[in-house]
Design a protein around this motif. Structure first.
Motif, PDB file in Angstrom:
ATOM      1  N   UNK A 123     149.443  64.678  73.652  1.00  0.00           N
ATOM      2  CA  UNK A 123     149.455  66.342  73.351  1.00  0.00           C
ATOM      3  C   UNK A 123     149.500  66.347  71.805  1.00  0.00           C
ATOM      4  N   UNK A 124     149.591  67.479  71.157  1.00  0.00           N
ATOM      5  CA  UNK A 124     149.530  67.834  69.784  1.00  0.00           C
ATOM      6  C   UNK A 124     150.703  68.800  69.567  1.00  0.00           C
ATOM      7  N   UNK A 133     149.034  80.755  60.291  1.00  0.00           N
ATOM      8  CA  UNK A 133     148.196  79.529  59.841  1.00  0.00           C
ATOM      9  C   UNK A 133     149.122  78.190  60.371  1.00  0.00           C
ATOM     10  N   UNK A 134     148.182  77.238  60.884  1.00  0.00           N
ATOM     11  CA  UNK A 134     148.794  76.234  61.274  1.00  0.00           C
ATOM     12  C   UNK A 134     149.127  75.275  59.976  1.00  0.00           C
ATOM     13  N   UNK A 135     150.159  74.939  59.617  1.00  0.00           N
ATOM     14  CA  UNK A 135     150.575  74.336  58.543  1.00  0.00           C
ATOM     15  C   UNK A 135     150.552  72.802  58.686  1.00  0.00           C
ATOM     16  N   UNK A 136     150.773  72.348  59.992  1.00  0.00           N
ATOM     17  CA  UNK A 136     150.917  71.107  60.058  1.00  0.00           C
ATOM     18  C   UNK A 136     150.695  70.671  61.661  1.00  0.00           C
ATOM     19  N   UNK A 137     149.832  69.444  62.093  1.00  0.00           N
ATOM     20  CA  UNK A 137     149.638  69.177  63.479  1.00  0.00           C
ATOM     21  C   UNK A 137     149.618  67.557  63.431  1.00  0.00           C
ATOM     22  N   UNK A 138     150.124  67.238  64.643  1.00  0.00           N
ATOM     23  CA  UNK A 138     150.480  65.811  64.822  1.00  0.00           C
ATOM     24  C   UNK A 138     150.313  65.478  66.336  1.00  0.00           C
ATOM     25  N   UNK A 139     149.879  64.397  66.656  1.00  0.00           N
ATOM     26  CA  UNK A 139     149.942  63.765  67.985  1.00  0.00           C
ATOM     27  C   UNK A 139     151.305  63.253  68.434  1.00  0.00           C
ATOM     28  N   UNK A 140     151.567  63.756  69.633  1.00  0.00           N
ATOM     29  CA  UNK A 140     152.881  63.687  70.396  1.00  0.00           C
ATOM     30  C   UNK A 140     152.733  63.334  71.754  1.00  0.00           C
ATOM     31  N   UNK A 141     153.761  62.450  72.293  1.00  0.00           N
ATOM     32  CA  UNK A 141     153.770  62.295  73.828  1.00  0.00           C
ATOM     33  C   UNK A 141     154.243  63.467  74.587  1.00  0.00           C
ATOM     34  N   UNK A 142     153.312  63.893  75.086  1.00  0.00           N
ATOM     35  CA  UNK A 142     153.750  65.599  75.675  1.00  0.00           C
ATOM     36  C   UNK A 142     153.152  65.522  77.162  1.00  0.00           C
ATOM     37  N   UNK A 143     153.898  66.020  78.184  1.00  0.00           N
ATOM     38  CA  UNK A 143     153.009  66.028  79.373  1.00  0.00           C
ATOM     39  C   UNK A 143     152.063  67.420  79.580  1.00  0.00           C
ATOM     40  N   UNK A 144     151.307  67.463  80.386  1.00  0.00           N
ATOM     41  CA  UNK A 144     150.541  68.715  80.551  1.00  0.00           C
ATOM     42  C   UNK A 144     151.147  69.974  80.560  1.00  0.00           C
ATOM     43  N   UNK A 145     151.070  70.837  79.597  1.00  0.00           N
ATOM     44  CA  UNK A 145     151.713  72.147  79.717  1.00  0.00           C
ATOM     45  C   UNK A 145     152.208  72.390  78.203  1.00  0.00           C
ATOM     46  N   UNK A 146     153.038  73.460  77.946  1.00  0.00           N
ATOM     47  CA  UNK A 146     153.415  73.718  76.789  1.00  0.00           C
ATOM     48  C   UNK A 146     154.862  73.839  76.316  1.00  0.00           C
TER      49      UNK A 146
END
Length: 502
Positions: A123-124, A133-146
């Protein structure tokens, strides 16, 4: 001061406080987004003061990477494309404005959204700034969903924050009730509430339904089996009128035909003659197309009043016992285009195109369950008449005789022949010409006790009053100035008025 455009930051701040008013409204908006993403498992975590941390996690379909840039922008949504879609949205989507996330970002100290869609390995995590505005994004372990995590809610509004800190307990109770309303409206969705670092577990709540759970299953969890044992599940079909205008924003309205869908009323409702004490002290849960609405105002308040009236009428054998906040769970299924959901900022009310028709339909439903309303007076088992205390008091007052009133005296109408004939009046005039009586000089030309005083000051019991004048110093006028007063009631003889003695 001249007119000027407000800065964009001020506009965002003002608009945000209208969309979100407290922590409970934040949870509701995030819950709506999760359900619109077809989530079946939603968990809310919140701090004890309901401000430091608000987190909602779901197992919905997630947010696609192409939508990351717009996730925090105001008035950006995937629910509708134009105004016409809003008229037909019904229960297909609980949200539609695109304001909730942008408002939460504006009013919070921090906003992080983590999401993953099916087919992605990871996930992200998106950290969004106050301008969306999106200030930062990173890849993370995340199940399907939000997962949406908000920190320091109301940080930029110190007055509201201080007030909210005092009402933290009420906010947690309000959030719990919101989850219960959604559980009854959508009983197949698992819902959970956890208060972080709480001293006890009393504010935590979990609804874990079995597969294909029903409203009855949710009601047992929320209001207890003791209440549901006094209730029944009823599905009532109401035919739709052949012609009814539908909502159609931006275009002319068009009438529906007999082929259009009809209304349905689905309700977990107390049985006729149930134990009112058992179903009391709960609440009423009403939804439209599985959209929970407030029952404290507008059309739905009137529906609750109708419900209480028919329930009490059906249980009239219990005497004057009245239901106190009785349980009701009702969902009204409506054809598309028959109501507007964009009425309240909280989206907990709708405006029907035919409100009187809806009220009549619901009242017909209550009649089908409880029968018609019964009069307050009815026969008791012992054969005597039972009535309410207020009605008995009214009857008691009605039996009291009204107080006697004193009517003013009316002029007396002669019951026999006229008292003074023409010859008698002439004789009186002649005596007046001869000498003025002592009584007249003393002002005794006054008629009292409905009898005329004769010239000597004595009452003549056989003489009725025809006319009277009270003068202090009477002076006789010539007899030829007398004018006829009126026709005699007993013949053609004229009765003359005694002259004014000036």
């Amino acid at each position: 001061m001249s007119i000027a455009a407000l800065p964009s930051q001020t506009v965002r701040a003002i608009g945000s406080t209208q969309a979100l008013t407290d922590s409970a409204s934040v949870v509701k908006e995030l819950l709506d987004n999760a359900l619109d993403a077809h989530s079946t498992n939603i968990t809310i975590e919140i701090s004890t003061n309901a401000l430091d941390v608000i987190q909602v996690k779901d197992n919905g379909h997630g947010i696609a990477p192409t939508d990351y840039a717009l996730v925090g922008k105001r008035y950006c949504t995937s629910k509708i494309k134009d105004l016409d879609d809003l008229a037909k949205i019904g229960g297909a989507s609980l949200g539609f404005r695109g304001e909730a996330l942008a408002s939460a970002i504006e009013m919070s100290g921090g906003f992080v959204l983590s999401t993953r869609v099916a087919g992605e390995a990871t996930g992200v995590s998106l950290k969004v700034s106050h301008n969306g505005e999106v200030a930062n994004d990173s890849r993370v372990s995340q199940p399907v969903g939000t997962t949406v995590r908000i920190t320091d809610f109301l940080k930029s509004l110190p007055v509201r924050r201080q007030t909210a800190l005092k009402d933290a307990t009420k906010q947690l109770a309000k959030i719990k009730r919101t989850l219960q309303a959604y559980a009854l409206a959508r009983p197949s969705v698992r819902l959970g509430l956890k208060v972080l670092k709480a001293k006890n577990e009393k504010d935590n709540w979990t609804y874990a339904p079995k597969s294909e759970a029903s409203v009855s299953d949710a009601a047992i969890k929320i209001v207890s089996k003791k209440v549901t044992d006094q209730c029944q599940w009823v599905v009532w079909h109401a035919e739709r009128p052949s012609t009814r205008l539908a909502l159609n924003f931006g275009e002319d309205t068009e009438g529906h035909t007999d082929h259009d869908p009809d209304y349905n009323v689905e309700a977990m409702i107390p049985r006729p003659g149930c134990d009112l004490a058992a179903v009391s002290n709960t609440s009423q849960y009403i939804s439209v197309d599985s959209r929970p609405v407030s029952s404290s105002r507008g059309t739905f308040k009137q529906i609750v009043q109708l419900f209480k009236s028919y329930l009490q009428s059906s249980s009239a054998a219990n005497g004057d016992q009245k239901p106190t906040n009785p349980f009701l769970c009702m969902n009204v299924v409506c054809p598309p285009g028959t109501y507007d959901a964009n009425v309240e900022p909280a989206k907990d009310d709708v405006l029907f195109t035919d409100t009187p028709g809806i009220l009549k339909m619901v009242e017909d439903f209550f009649k089908s369950v409880y029968g018609g309303l019964k009069p307050k007076e009815m026969s008791a088992p012992n054969g005597k008449i039972q009535m309410s205390k207020s009605r008995a008091f009214d009857l008691l007052l009605a039996k009291r005789k009204p107080p006697a009133t004193i009517q003013p005296a009316l002029p007396r109408i002669p019951s026999e022949k006229p008292s003074v004939s023409i010859s008698e009046q002439r004789a009186v005039g002649d005596n007046l010409n001869a000498a003025e009586p002592e009584g007249m000089a003393q002002g005794h030309n006054t008629y009292t006790d409905e009898r005329r005083t004769d010239l000597s000051g004595n009452f003549d019991a056989d003489t009725e009053v025809i006319a009277s004048d009270t003068q202090s110093s009477p002076v006789h006028q010539p007899t030829d100035t007398r004018q006829p007063w009126r026709q005699s009631m007993y013949g053609n003889e004229d009765v003359y008025q005694l002259p004014d003695l000036d």
